[in-house]
Write an enzyme that holds these catalytic residues in place. Sequence first.
Site, mmCIF file in Angstrom:
data_model
loop_
_atom_site.group_PDB
_atom_site.id
_atom_site.type_symbol
_atom_site.label_atom_id
_atom_site.label_comp_id
_atom_site.label_asym_id
_atom_site.label_seq_id
_atom_site.Cartn_x
_atom_site.Cartn_y
_atom_site.Cartn_z
ATOM 1 N N SER A 211 -57.194 -38.733 -32.497
ATOM 2 C CA SER A 211 -56.119 -39.547 -32.269
ATOM 3 C C SER A 211 -55.017 -38.963 -31.344
ATOM 4 C CB SER A 211 -55.198 -39.668 -33.471
ATOM 5 O OG SER A 211 -54.416 -38.492 -33.812
ATOM 6 N N LYS A 212 -54.163 -39.416 -30.881
ATOM 7 C CA LYS A 212 -53.155 -38.813 -29.715
ATOM 8 C C LYS A 212 -52.907 -37.458 -30.146
ATOM 9 C CE LYS A 212 -52.540 -41.681 -26.234
ATOM 10 N NZ LYS A 212 -53.078 -40.805 -24.974
ATOM 11 N N ARG A 213 -53.051 -37.126 -31.273
ATOM 12 C CA ARG A 213 -52.404 -35.755 -31.713
ATOM 13 C C ARG A 213 -53.494 -34.810 -31.246
ATOM 14 N NH1 ARG A 213 -53.608 -34.901 -36.733
ATOM 15 N NH2 ARG A 213 -54.641 -36.903 -37.129
#
Length: 437
Positions: A211-213
């Site tokens: 994910s974006k993380r």
Amino acid sequence: MTSNTRVRFAPSPTGALHIGGAHTALFNWLWARHIGGSFILRIEDTDLARSTEEHERTILQGLSWLGLDWDEGPDVGGSHGPYRQSERREIYLRHAHDLVRSGQAYCEGEAVIFSVPKGRTVAFDDLVYGHIEMESDTLKDVVLIKSDGFPTYNYAVVVDDHLMEITCVVRGEDHISNTPKQLLLYQALGWETPLFAHLPMILGKDKKKLSKRHGATSVYEYRDMGYHPDALFNYFALLGWNPGDDREIFTREEAVRMFDLTRVTKKASVFDMDKLNFVNQAHIAMMPPLERARHTFPFWEEAGLDPGSRSEEWLAGVLDLLEGRGRTFRELAEYTDYFLSFEAVKKRWGGEDIDGERRGTLKGFFTAMLSFPSWSPEELEVMAKAWCDGKGLKMKDVAMPLRWALTGRKVSPGIFHVAAFLGRDEVKKRLSHYGLI
Ligand code: GLU
């Protein structure tokens, strides 16, 4: 070699081309190119609420940046566009009504629903995951056409894979659970089933879903971060596959030659930025100097520098001095900003603490250096060594201030190489700005 193998990439335009999608596209493309088959692109845009043209555009942009070209599709002024499910609604309706007529589906308002047959074992042999089976009794009836008249994914995918004569469905492992429903639809429609090869998930370093993380998830963002498409291509190929030995760096052509769908592993792979950086650095190091300079150009510009005022050869020469340092084109531009502008140095400098006595010594050295007849890096270095020896100084006593004045950095290529490249006049200008001559 040509083959009847036909594979496809079928993205839903509900987001950009993310890493998992690009990986699936790449494996399909590699298999098609390896075996001499066809690679089809099909946009699955039947989820009206979430599909947008903008997303479709970014997906196509990402594919073209990675060099994943497709082989056929509707004519769009000489070339072929992708197939789009939204343009094929009549076809889905027709086959859904066939299923209603044969008593295998029923209507509920505007919607058409497939009645899942009871008491069947649905089985398939996945090329990656092996034998998988499921009891049909565990499945609910499947909506084929929604009340808005658009088909559902599980239905349209079957119709299209059949009509587009797909021989092997290569897609993410998250679709294994959809496969039994799709197999029942193939049976109901009296169609032969393709082979299936599900690809392992790609996880973040913490073993969680990407994910974006974990950093940029859209492939195109990597371009702006200074990655070369061939490096991303190379790195993606290594996720869930290897060439059978411990080679990690290869060209697109080599990947096409070596790729084998039957050697895909089912173990989830980890998207590791350090590894990607390593692969990117290797590709940057492999490329011809002028090409390296061309790729770095926009990053110099982005940093407010004016690479257009220099020749390509000069720019390539600057990058040569890095001797392989720099993992991305962005870093290459950053590490060399002082060659293109003295302003970059002024923002950093480092010699603020040079006191009067030391300044006097340094002036002596720099004056000698600037009037030294040769301006080759090797001879400058020999001269500096001799001068320092004579004064009981260490080389770094003069090299460090010179580095600050010329680059504004603590680390740089050999400073006499930098000086030689900048030329006597520029070196003189920078030294005198700091009162060192
Ligand atoms: N549109 C589906 C997706 O993006 C395609 C899955 C498939 O390849 O069957 O997940």
